[in-house]
Design a protein around this motif. Structure first.
Motif, PDB file in Angstrom:
ATOM      1  N   GLU A 130       0.837  -1.205   0.000  1.00  0.00           N
ATOM      2  CA  GLU A 130       0.000   0.000   0.000  1.00  0.00           C
ATOM      3  C   GLU A 130       0.872   1.255   0.000  1.00  0.00           C
ATOM      4  O   GLU A 130       0.615   2.214  -0.730  1.00  0.00           O
ATOM      5  CB  GLU A 130      -0.909  -0.001   1.229  1.00  0.00           C
ATOM      6  N   GLU A 183       1.149  -5.601 -11.407  1.00  0.00           N
ATOM      7  CA  GLU A 183       0.149  -6.579 -10.961  1.00  0.00           C
ATOM      8  C   GLU A 183       0.314  -6.935  -9.485  1.00  0.00           C
ATOM      9  O   GLU A 183      -0.659  -6.937  -8.718  1.00  0.00           O
ATOM     10  CB  GLU A 183       0.255  -7.850 -11.810  1.00  0.00           C
ATOM     11  N   GLU A 187      -1.446  -3.035  -8.130  1.00  0.00           N
ATOM     12  CA  GLU A 187      -2.856  -3.445  -8.045  1.00  0.00           C
ATOM     13  C   GLU A 187      -3.215  -3.871  -6.629  1.00  0.00           C
ATOM     14  O   GLU A 187      -4.262  -3.485  -6.099  1.00  0.00           O
ATOM     15  CB  GLU A 187      -3.137  -4.589  -9.027  1.00  0.00           C
ATOM     16  N   HIS A 188      -2.343  -4.661  -6.015  1.00  0.00           N
ATOM     17  CA  HIS A 188      -2.607  -5.119  -4.651  1.00  0.00           C
ATOM     18  C   HIS A 188      -2.614  -3.944  -3.682  1.00  0.00           C
ATOM     19  O   HIS A 188      -3.499  -3.840  -2.825  1.00  0.00           O
ATOM     20  CB  HIS A 188      -1.547  -6.138  -4.229  1.00  0.00           C
ATOM     21  N   CYS A 190      -3.208  -0.827  -4.323  1.00  0.00           N
ATOM     22  CA  CYS A 190      -4.368   0.013  -4.617  1.00  0.00           C
ATOM     23  C   CYS A 190      -5.607  -0.486  -3.870  1.00  0.00           C
ATOM     24  O   CYS A 190      -6.387   0.299  -3.319  1.00  0.00           O
ATOM     25  CB  CYS A 190      -4.615   0.011  -6.122  1.00  0.00           C
ATOM     26  N   GLU A 191      -5.760  -1.787  -3.835  1.00  0.00           N
ATOM     27  CA  GLU A 191      -6.925  -2.389  -3.166  1.00  0.00           C
ATOM     28  C   GLU A 191      -6.915  -2.134  -1.661  1.00  0.00           C
ATOM     29  O   GLU A 191      -7.969  -2.160  -1.023  1.00  0.00           O
ATOM     30  CB  GLU A 191      -6.948  -3.897  -3.421  1.00  0.00           C
ATOM     31  N   GLN A 192      -5.733  -1.902  -1.103  1.00  0.00           N
ATOM     32  CA  GLN A 192      -5.609  -1.717   0.341  1.00  0.00           C
ATOM     33  C   GLN A 192      -5.781  -0.265   0.788  1.00  0.00           C
ATOM     34  O   GLN A 192      -5.889   0.015   1.978  1.00  0.00           O
ATOM     35  CB  GLN A 192      -4.238  -2.217   0.818  1.00  0.00           C
ATOM     36  N   ALA A 196     -10.302   4.088  -1.760  1.00  0.00           N
ATOM     37  CA  ALA A 196      -9.836   4.092  -3.144  1.00  0.00           C
ATOM     38  C   ALA A 196     -10.996   3.948  -4.130  1.00  0.00           C
ATOM     39  O   ALA A 196     -11.130   4.740  -5.065  1.00  0.00           O
ATOM     40  CB  ALA A 196      -8.818   2.978  -3.362  1.00  0.00           C
ATOM     41  N   ALA A 197     -11.831   2.930  -3.918  1.00  0.00           N
ATOM     42  CA  ALA A 197     -12.939   2.678  -4.847  1.00  0.00           C
ATOM     43  C   ALA A 197     -13.932   3.835  -4.858  1.00  0.00           C
ATOM     44  O   ALA A 197     -14.413   4.250  -5.923  1.00  0.00           O
ATOM     45  CB  ALA A 197     -13.636   1.375  -4.477  1.00  0.00           C
ATOM     46  N   GLU A 202      -9.541   2.714  -9.531  1.00  0.00           N
ATOM     47  CA  GLU A 202      -9.689   1.302  -9.885  1.00  0.00           C
ATOM     48  C   GLU A 202      -9.220   1.076 -11.308  1.00  0.00           C
ATOM     49  O   GLU A 202      -8.922   2.022 -12.046  1.00  0.00           O
ATOM     50  CB  GLU A 202     -11.163   0.880  -9.744  1.00  0.00           C
ATOM     51  N   CYS A 206      -5.120   2.180 -11.181  1.00  0.00           N
ATOM     52  CA  CYS A 206      -4.320   1.570 -10.113  1.00  0.00           C
ATOM     53  C   CYS A 206      -2.891   1.283 -10.557  1.00  0.00           C
ATOM     54  O   CYS A 206      -1.978   1.230  -9.731  1.00  0.00           O
ATOM     55  CB  CYS A 206      -4.964   0.264  -9.645  1.00  0.00           C
TER      56      CYS A 206
END
Length: 339
Positions: A130, A183, A187-188, A190-192, A196-197, A202, A206
């Motif tokens: 993150e 990847e 990406e990982h 970004c999800e944390q 964010a969403a 997204e 990301c």
């Protein structure tokens, strides 16, 4: 009609003869592709040249994407026989290969970790994915809105990180290491990121890397990145574990999620940023360009890619025994890649 058919048939035979004759005219294997796989392929090429009567293959570092593009252009003397890749061939690339009469045979050779490293005299870094994302993303969420990355120093992201300017030397978009980094890290990470969403962060956003100088594309030459890190201890570089392993006297790897990038941590899956390495063989050139089968046999022999093989000494993380047997079988049968 019969005359036209006969002429067409003669033309087809003539074209086939030209292609075959052209391929046969070359007696040295040509290999392109990944800068990460390059030192492993070079070591195998040297052993192959010493152990057989064939010429030592020519190995070029063009990046995974660039190598696959050259490989898929067609069949014949002017095209490479093998391409190395630090990420798997994409479906679109396979379709291009097939459209040009190329049948790739995939060989998974082992594992590698992607590291964030700096000079021995530089700061010790322990970051999460993150935090790496927040350091390198083009846009990040602030107060619920997506804005251009405002972080200048690592400590701007978290006070526990070094109060030093964010400066990272990394691979260009043509690199398999760049693809894998986007990847496995971006990406990982970004999800944390909280919110964010909701802020619209997204998809491609990301993996978009900032372009304000904090991230510097340093080309496909990982050895050059190592030299630049020595010259600038405040900068970090992104590359494969093997380059860290081979330059351990000059640079050190950052911990990610508290885990140091070591051979053992990557092999057992504890280190969070690892990926598979590959090379692809052009089936149409096997039996035409001399030595391809023998080169592949050398690469996939236990003394090369096994637990005690000479590639492990160069930083390659071996596949499990069962997986090596599976890959060897696929390779011997020249099984075409299917995605």
């Amino acid at each position: 009609m019969k005359i036209k058919s006969f002429v067409s048939a003669v033309a087809l035979v003539a074209a086939s003869t030209v292609v075959a004759g052209t391929a046969e005219a070359r007696d040295q294997i040509q290999i392109v592709g990944s800068s990460t796989v390059f030192p492993f392929a070079t070591a195998v090429a040297e052993q192959f040249g010493q152990k057989t009567s064939h010429k030592t293959p020519v190995v070029e570092s063009t990046g995974s994407g660039g190598g696959i593009k050259l490989f898929c252009e067609g069949v014949g003397e002017g095209t490479p026989d093998i391409t190395n890749a630090s990420r798997r061939m994409k479906k679109s690339e396979l379709e291009t290969c097939q459209a040009n009469g190329v049948t790739p045979v995939e060989v998974t050779v082992g594992f590698d970790g992607i590291v964030l490293a700096d000079a021995k005299s530089g700061a010790d870094l322990n970051v999460s994915r993150e935090q790496i994302f927040l350091a390198l993303a083009k846009e990040v969420p602030v107060d619920g809105k997506l804005v251009a990355n405002p972080y200048k120093n690592w400590s701007d992201i978290d006070p526990s990180l070094p109060a030093e300017k964010i400066e990272v030397l990394g691979p260009p978009p043509t690199s398999g290491t760049r693809d894998a980094f986007e990847e496995l890290v971006m990406e990982h990470g970004c999800e944390q990121v909280p919110g964010a969403a909701d802020a619209g962060l997204e998809g491609d956003k990301c993996t978009a890397i900032r372009e304000d100088g904090a991230y510097v594309e340093a080309g496909e030459n990982d050895n050059l990145i190592v030299q630049k890190l020595e010259a600038n201890p405040k900068a970090f570089g992104i590359f494969g574990f093997s380059f860290l392993d081979q330059n351990a006297d000059k640079i050190k790897g950052a911990k990610i999620n508290g885990i140091s990038p070591t051979f053992e941590a990557i092999a057992d899956g504890e280190y969070p940023v690892s990926r598979s390495l590959f090379f692809y063989v052009k089936k149409e050139h096997v039996g035409v360009i001399p030595g391809i089968e023998e080169y592949v046999a050398e690469f996939t022999s236990e003394g090369t890619w096994g637990d005690e093989g000479y590639l492990a000494d160069k930083g390659l993380i071996p596949l499990p025994d069962e997986k090596r047997e599976e890959v060897s079988e696929t390779t011997k049968n020249l099984t075409p890649l299917s995605l």
